[in-house]
Scaffold this active site. Structure first.
Site, mmCIF file in Angstrom:
data_model
loop_
_atom_site.group_PDB
_atom_site.id
_atom_site.type_symbol
_atom_site.label_atom_id
_atom_site.label_comp_id
_atom_site.label_asym_id
_atom_site.label_seq_id
_atom_site.Cartn_x
_atom_site.Cartn_y
_atom_site.Cartn_z
ATOM 1 N N ASP A 142 0.802 -1.210 0.000
ATOM 2 C CA ASP A 142 0.000 0.000 0.000
ATOM 3 C C ASP A 142 0.846 1.277 0.000
ATOM 4 O OD1 ASP A 142 -2.779 1.196 0.711
ATOM 5 O OD2 ASP A 142 -1.485 2.035 2.255
ATOM 6 N N GLU A 187 1.623 -0.628 -4.986
ATOM 7 C CA GLU A 187 0.748 0.485 -5.350
ATOM 8 C C GLU A 187 1.579 1.749 -5.517
ATOM 9 O OE1 GLU A 187 -3.243 2.863 -3.850
ATOM 10 O OE2 GLU A 187 -1.575 2.586 -2.485
#
Ligand code: GLC
Ligand code: MG
Length: 599
Positions: free
Chosen positions: A241, A314
């Site tokens: 993330d 990401e």
């Protein structure tokens, strides 16, 4: 004897060969691997990834919130549609300010999602079905309710520098103000004052998501421990993330953080886009951290064996930065840094030329021998069908599955699910709640997080609660798995046949490619491989019916007639029929996959 020397060599050779066969000695293994690599790609290179948003996939206990047992009960669905690996948004202990992206304990499962035993059950059922499970790793921050943060607040030994703390500075009137003008992703200052410590801490996201200090080796080590812990539980890898914000610029010689210059992109001073953010995003140190995580995963595999554990990253960042995530000639990085180009570039407009730009930006910048990937949605974006236009649902699913490399589906894209309607009263996303009634719709991510639509029954078969955590999208009675499975044709059926084609077609797995935006908003993609069928994807991204000559405008080598293999839902052309490539008329949004002999 004459033969002695020779036979001794012979015996030595036999012994050596037997040893090789038994132990897989280095020389033999390397040559086997090289041979195998040329023919066969590793599982993740041609995989169909599927993102599950656990809170909204399936509720098993009637609290209106999706959970692990719910996911386990739906694994067969993933198997049926042909998914290779599912990545799960965070399932760890969390106060749920950012719905799991604010983790209080990285080693524990959130109680409303289930227990560690439920997780083990999920993994073992998935394995039995041949499905891989990938977890979300959220390294940038922890919840401010984590033990680490509480200890850091009290300056407990070993935790003093776990987060990015700073005294702040004094303004002209001698009043204490934050260390810099930096803004958080969810509006307002990225600094929060804590009386207990008489210092500010940094939070690139919500106040409750305190940024971990990656200049502290103890933090780096702790995060690697987390990776190993979940690998021990049998996960197939991680989606990582918010990677680009891992590091910030270091303080200057006076210990002060520099201010970010204004970007000129918006007048809204609370919006992060007001500033350039070059000091707090896309720093070089971050890339090295990704390489270190890859090393942890590769070491793990070397020790424990099994299939490759993958690192998906990401990164919403410029290509020059993102591409470094792959690694370079001397070091491996992420297997797949997510390619969001089809999301970001097409926000400027949905057209064939923007598709071409999005594809170019990736394939022309990607380092040699790396694997591409294609993403059209996730839990942070409006749903694909709503963003690209419902009539382009299949055209987009077909595109990501025919382009070279891995492809990723966000739950519901296979059905053509559209955005839910979320009122100001119902919105719970911090990105929206930190704004106001008049502008929240520009920020809320809730419309793409509404419950998955399984049936036309109560709560779309998602839950038997009286109220679900987010309301159902209004169209669930007509748009759901049951309906799409039982109709003669549907987005879901098209999706399934696309995965089947990907699995059976060597051309899609290993073939070369050629693509082009043509006149009248057509986008064409050709995949070809010696000795294998040629496949052509053609879609009309315009708003009117138009005609194209594929031979003349795209590729003179194409045969005059090709066979229709897969078509979008509204197409009136019959599967298996011969298509005239010299004069091909497609309605708005119509898309086809044609096949023909190798050329
Ligand atoms: C990532 C997630 C997003 C989350 C943020 C902070 O961008 O996808 O949902 O809010 O990181 O963790
Ligand atoms: Mg539940």
């Amino acid at each position: 004897m004459k033969f002695t020397k020779l036979s001794r060599y012979f015996v030595a050779f036999v012994v050596f060969s037997v040893l090789c066969a038994q132990s897989g000695c280095l020389a033999c293994t390397l040559s086997n691997r090289a041979g195998a690599q040329a023919e066969q790609k590793d599982w993740w290179q041609t995989a169909q990834f599927y993102q599950i948003y656990p809170r909204s996939f399936q509720d098993s206990d009637g609290d209106g919130i999706g959970d692990l047992k719910g996911i386990t009960s739906r694994l067969q669905y993933l198997k049926d549609i042909g998914v290779t690996a599912a990545w799960l948004s965070p399932i760890f202990k969390s106060p749920m300010v950012d719905f799991g992206y604010d983790i209080a304990d990285f080693y524990e499962i959130q109680a409303e999602y289930g227990t560690m035993d439920d997780f083990r059950e999920l993994i073992s059922k998935a394995n039995a079905l041949g499905l891989k499970i990938i977890l979300d790793f959220v390294p940038n921050h922890s919840s401010n309710e984590s033990e680490w943060f509480k200890k850091s607040l009290k300056r407990e030994r070993g935790y003093e520098d776990y987060y990015v703390w700073h005294d702040g500075k004094l303004d002209e009137d001698g009043k204490r103000i934050p260390p810099s003008n930096w803004l958080q992703a969810f509006r307002g200052s990225a600094w929060e004052w804590r009386e207990e410590r008489q210092q500010y801490y940094l939070h690139q996201f919500a106040v409750q998501q305190a940024d971990l200090n990656y200049r502290n080796p103890a933090v780096v080590e702790q995060m690697k421990r987390i990776i190993r812990f979940w690998l021990d539980q049998g996960v197939a890898g991680f989606r990582v993330d918010a990677v680009p914000v891992l590091f910030e610029v270091e303080p200057d010689e006076n210990g002060q953080y520099p201010d970010e210059p204004v970007s000129g992109n918006t007048d809204d001073k609370d919006d992060r886009a007001y500033l350039k953010n070059d000091l707090i995003e896309n720093r070089p140190e971050t890339i090295d951290m990704v390489y270190q995580w890859r090393q942890v995963m590769d070491d793990y595999q070397r020790i424990h064996g099994g299939d490759t554990r993958v690192l998906l990253i990401e990164t919403y960042a410029p290509a020059a930065y993102t591409m470094q995530m792959y690694g370079n000639r001397t070091v491996e990085g992420a297997h797949l840094p997510f390619n969001f180009n089809l999301i970001t570039v097409l926000k400027q407009g949905v057209s064939a030329s923007y598709v071409q730009l999005a594809v170019d930006e990736w394939l022309k910048n990607m380092p040699a021998r790396r694997t591409a990937n294609w993403v059209i949605g996730n839990h942070d974006q409006r749903r694909a069908a709503s963003r690209y236009g419902v009539q382009r649902t299949d055209a987009m699913n077909m595109l990501v599955m025919t382009l070279p490399g891995a492809s990723v589906t966000y739950q519901g894209e296979e059905l053509g699910m559209i955005d839910g309607e979320i009122s100001w009263e119902d919105t719970v996303d911090p990105a929206a709640c930190n704004s106001n009634k008049d502008i929240y719709e520009n920020f809320t991510r809730d419309p793409s997080r509404t419950p998955f639509q399984w049936t036309a029954g109560t709560n779309a078969g998602f839950s038997n609660a009286s109220k679900t955590w987010l309301p159902l999208a209004p169209d669930y009675q007509t748009l759901n798995v049951d309906v799409e499975n039982s109709s003669a044709n549907s987005h879901l059926k098209i999706y399934k046949s696309l995965i089947e084609l990907r699995k059976s077609s060597k051309t899609l797995q290993d073939g070369s490619y050629k693509y082009k935006a043509l006149e009248n908003n057509f986008f064409a993609l050709k995949r070809y491989l010696t000795g294998e069928d040629t496949l052509v994807y053609i879609a009309n991204f315009g708003n009117d019916t138009s005609t194209v000559d594929l031979q003349q405008d795209f590729d003179v080598l194409l045969p005059a007639a090709m066979t229709l293999t897969i078509s979008s839902l509204d197409s009136t052309k019959t599967s298996g029929s011969e298509i005239n490539t010299k004069s091909l008329s497609l309605a708005a949004g119509e898309a086809l996959i044609l096949s023909g002999p190798a050329n």
